[in-house]
Design an enzyme around this catalytic site. Structure first.
Site, PDB file in Angstrom:
ATOM      1  N   HIS A 218       0.806  -1.225   0.000  1.00 44.66           N
ATOM      2  CA  HIS A 218       0.000   0.000   0.000  1.00 44.66           C
ATOM      3  C   HIS A 218       0.838   1.274   0.000  1.00 44.66           C
ATOM      4  CE1 HIS A 218      -3.927  -1.925   0.428  1.00 44.66           C
ATOM      5  NE2 HIS A 218      -3.322  -2.811   1.200  1.00 44.66           N
ATOM      6  N   GLU A 248      -8.466   5.561  -5.827  1.00 44.94           N
ATOM      7  CA  GLU A 248      -7.573   5.861  -6.945  1.00 44.94           C
ATOM      8  C   GLU A 248      -8.278   6.685  -8.031  1.00 44.94           C
ATOM      9  OE1 GLU A 248      -9.161   1.632  -7.737  1.00 44.94           O
ATOM     10  OE2 GLU A 248      -8.739   2.951  -6.056  1.00 44.94           O
TER      11      GLU A 248
END
Length: 330
Positions: A218, A248
């Site tokens: 991550h 995102e």
């Protein structure tokens, strides 16, 4: 509970959004025990708690999340408005009280001077002079207390202003967040409508982002999000507004640009990103090419600006379906 919520959001680098605040409140207040258990299990397992996981945890379809977000935003705005009004009233009241006590103190001081300077004698005059002195002393104390209260109100107002600004910033990228974008979107819609100006809106989503997270972790995923945000920031100006919509996904508003013009600008940004090769800084392993897909819609081609957002979102998913790393017009 507020400390728990703050620690939870900051520790996991989560947006200080109305949706996240409400979710954390329900979990830590005990209102939703199932939600609290899932968060606790996730923390104990060592798996990362990020925005995507929270969205999945919240459940529901996109419309449900949008409606929930709109309601929470309205409630937050209402609460902040009440707080702002309360601070203003408190400041006005303390300023007025401070002025009143100062005037009262001056009058008392004058009378005390007359009483202590007189040739009159007697227990009554002495008693009255002592009483007046005591009242004068207390009045001065109240005046100082009012001054401190007024200063505290000013500090509280500044803190509220900072909190309002912080609530509109995505802390990972430094871009405006979804809450801030919605205000910009509404303002530009009204202005462009009045001036008969073009207005195009676009959604951008990083391609294969889950794969980057799963393969490289991550932290690397966060750096990829930051890299994409930097590319998009280069096209932003006072007539092109870029915000992180969540996860995102980014949203871009083009004032004075047709859909065709917006597609060209966004496509150039896409090409500049696709030309780069990324490396995992921790392992030095190549990540390779990072790309994004986008969908653009003409806001005024639809009966409602919210429908235009959905049209841009649908164009984005068409770009994904056609092979990714491309921009499609609604």
């Amino acid at each position: 509970m507020l400390e728990q919520i703050s620690e939870f959001l900051l520790a996991h680098d989560l947006d200080v959004s109305t949706a996240n605040l409400d979710l954390a409140r329900r979990a830590f207040s005990g209102e939703d025990l199932t939600l609290a258990e899932k968060i606790a299990e996730r923390q104990l397992s060592g798996n990362k708690i990020d925005q995507n996981w929270l969205i999945e945890l919240a459940g529901g379809d996109d419309d449900g999340r949008d409606n929930h977000h709109d309601l929470q935003r309205a409630e937050l705005e209402k609460l902040m408005g009440k707080l702002d009004t309360s601070i203003a009233s408190f400041s006005a009241a303390t300023s007025k009280a401070q002025g009143t006590t100062a005037a009262y103190g001056d009058t008392l001081q004058e009378h005390v001077g007359k009483m202590t300077g007189t040739d009159m004698t007697g227990d009554m005059i002495t008693s009255l002079a002592g009483l007046a002195k005591a009242m004068l002393e207390r009045t001065r104390e109240v005046e100082q207390e009012m001054k401190k209260s007024s200063e505290e109100a000013d500090r509280l107002r500044k803190s509220l202003d900072r909190a309002r600004r912080d609530a509109e910033i995505d802390h990972l990228t430094g871009l405006p967040n979804r809450r801030a974008f919605e205000a910009v979107y509404d303002a530009n819609f009204r202005a462009a409508q009045a001036e008969i100006d073009n207005l195009s809106v676009a959604f951008v989503d990083i391609d294969h982002f889950k794969s980057v997270n799963d393969t490289h972790g991550h932290e690397t995923g966060d750096r990829v999000i930051q890299a994409v945000s930097e590319v998009l920031q280069r096209i932003s100006n006072d007539r092109c507004h870029v915000a992180r919509h969540g996860g995102e996904e980014f949203v871009v508003l083009f004032r004075g640009k047709s859909v065709a013009e917006a597609v060209v600008i966004l496509d150039q940004a896409r090409e500049s990103l696709a030309a780069r090769n990324f490396i995992n800084r921790t392992t030095d392993e190549p990540i390779g090419q990072v790309t994004f897909s986008g969908g653009v819609a003409d806001v005024f081609a639809y009966s409602d600006p919210r429908i235009a957002l959905k049209a841009a979102d649908q164009a984005l998913y068409r770009a994904k379906g056609e092979g990714r790393n491309r921009i499609c017009a609604a």
